[in-house]
Design a protein around this motif. Structure first.
Motif, PDB file in Angstrom:
ATOM      1  N   UNK A  62       2.674   8.416   2.214  1.00  0.00           N
ATOM      2  CA  UNK A  62       3.331   7.374   3.053  1.00  0.00           C
ATOM      3  C   UNK A  62       3.614   6.123   2.522  1.00  0.00           C
ATOM      4  N   UNK A  63       4.410   5.412   2.765  1.00  0.00           N
ATOM      5  CA  UNK A  63       4.390   3.952   2.416  1.00  0.00           C
ATOM      6  C   UNK A  63       4.564   3.278   3.814  1.00  0.00           C
ATOM      7  N   UNK A  64       4.008   2.000   4.166  1.00  0.00           N
ATOM      8  CA  UNK A  64       4.534   1.255   5.507  1.00  0.00           C
ATOM      9  C   UNK A  64       4.859  -0.294   5.232  1.00  0.00           C
ATOM     10  N   UNK A  65       5.340  -0.662   6.562  1.00  0.00           N
ATOM     11  CA  UNK A  65       5.580  -2.113   6.730  1.00  0.00           C
ATOM     12  C   UNK A  65       4.405  -2.871   6.307  1.00  0.00           C
ATOM     13  N   UNK A  71       0.817  -1.357  -0.001  1.00  0.00           N
ATOM     14  CA  UNK A  71      -0.041   0.167   0.069  1.00  0.00           C
ATOM     15  C   UNK A  71       0.686   1.121   0.057  1.00  0.00           C
ATOM     16  N   UNK A  72       0.263   2.296  -0.259  1.00  0.00           N
ATOM     17  CA  UNK A  72       0.741   3.561  -0.227  1.00  0.00           C
ATOM     18  C   UNK A  72      -0.676   4.601   0.165  1.00  0.00           C
ATOM     19  N   UNK A  73      -0.229   5.669   0.738  1.00  0.00           N
ATOM     20  CA  UNK A  73      -1.484   6.407   1.007  1.00  0.00           C
ATOM     21  C   UNK A  73      -1.237   7.950   1.453  1.00  0.00           C
ATOM     22  N   UNK A  74      -2.143   8.816   1.790  1.00  0.00           N
ATOM     23  CA  UNK A  74      -1.754  10.092   2.246  1.00  0.00           C
ATOM     24  C   UNK A  74      -2.435  10.143   3.508  1.00  0.00           C
ATOM     25  N   UNK A  75      -1.785  10.673   4.485  1.00  0.00           N
ATOM     26  CA  UNK A  75      -2.044  10.871   6.010  1.00  0.00           C
ATOM     27  C   UNK A  75      -3.202  11.660   6.128  1.00  0.00           C
TER      28      UNK A  75
END
Length: 298
Positions: A38-41, A18-22
């Motif tokens: 952002x991206x995440x683990x 995933x990727x997204x906007x905070x």
């Protein structure tokens, strides 16, 4: 396959890369802010055990996998996704959200690449035309390999792989990969082989492609024991073989590489659909022309 072999049980919410906007942050979060991309683990740790407090998040005994196998953390096929701050990374403005969503599969590829002493004289052979295989080829090229070849059986995917601007592709359905590699390299075997297909037969192929004292990274899931593996060839060539899985820090590292380099990843994304189209897409049985489908949530 995770459902079939009992590695996950419903109810779960799927969605792993995933990727997204905070949208909002907690009071103790200061490294990202609302509006940041952002991206995440793909694993979420508890945050309070002794290992987490030491920063060893991926060794957490309560680690949960995002949207995949048990123990499962609710996945990212949703309008909102809550994740601890130590698993979130701001990405550069130069990275599109589509490419950012590739950080997770490329981080698996990177787990193999970063352990290889690749240089300008290195020959790298990558087996597998999925996202991880293509990512491995792109990262090997970015690390400075002299020659990078992608090997697979799907002509459509191999054609798209040419967008990576690597040295070449090898169609294993039309030619013997070892013979073709030797032809293309003027008689040299691969210093580094990265096996990403998950097909047990290609482990033997990896051994045949590798040079004496070469290195083989196994990145696929093989799901069953492997019979008929020629161990003597592995020994006589003095090969180094190691397995690769996700590691803490790899996603952040890949996002920085993507910010500083054009990895030419356009060929990996074969479709973009809306969230409303997801159900029909998951029922699609012909995956011969699908590498990575992006789901646009909103």
């Amino acid at each position: 396959s995770f459902v079939e072999n009992g590695q996950v049980t419903y109810p779960i919410r799927i969605g792993h890369e995933w990727s997204g906007i905070v949208e909002a942050v907690g009071k103790d979060v200061n490294h990202v802010k609302p509006g940041d991309s952002v991206v995440g683990d793909n694993g979420v740790s508890c945050g309070h055990c002794s290992l987490c407090l030491a920063g060893r998040y991926y060794e957490c005994e309560q680690l949960k996998c995002v949207g995949t196998i048990d123990p499962c953390y609710p996945g990212t096929f949703a309008e909102y996704f809550i994740v601890p701050k130590w698993h979130v990374y701001k990405i550069a403005d130069s990275i599109s959200l589509q490419n950012a969503a590739l950080c997770e599969p490329l981080s698996v590829s990177y787990g193999g690449i970063r352990k290889m002493n690749i240089n300008y004289d290195s020959i790298v052979a990558v087996i597998g035309t999925g996202c991880i295989g293509m990512g491995a080829a792109a990262l090997a090229k970015q690390k400075g390999a002299g020659q990078v070849y992608l090997i697979g059986r799907n002509s459509y995917k191999l054609e798209r792989a040419k967008q990576l601007e690597i040295t070449g592709v090898i169609d294993s359905s039309k030619t013997n990969p070892k013979d073709e590699l030797l032809r293309l390299t003027g008689g040299r075997y691969a210093d580094f082989v990265i096996e990403c297909s998950g097909n047990p037969k290609t482990i033997s192929q990896s051994i045949s492609l590798a040079a004496v004292r070469g290195t083989i990274a196994l990145v696929g899931f093989y799901e069953k024991p492997i019979d008929g593996l020629n161990i003597d060839s592995l020994v006589l060539k003095e090969l180094k073989l190691f397995g690769v899985v996700g590691e803490y820090g790899n996603i952040e590292a890949v996002s920085k590489i993507m910010a500083e380099n054009d990895l030419h990843l356009g060929g990996i994304i074969t479709d973009v659909i809306t969230f409303d189209e997801l159900d029909d897409a998951l029922k699609e049985e012909d995956h011969s022309r699908i590498i990575k489908t992006m789901v646009k949530i909103i």
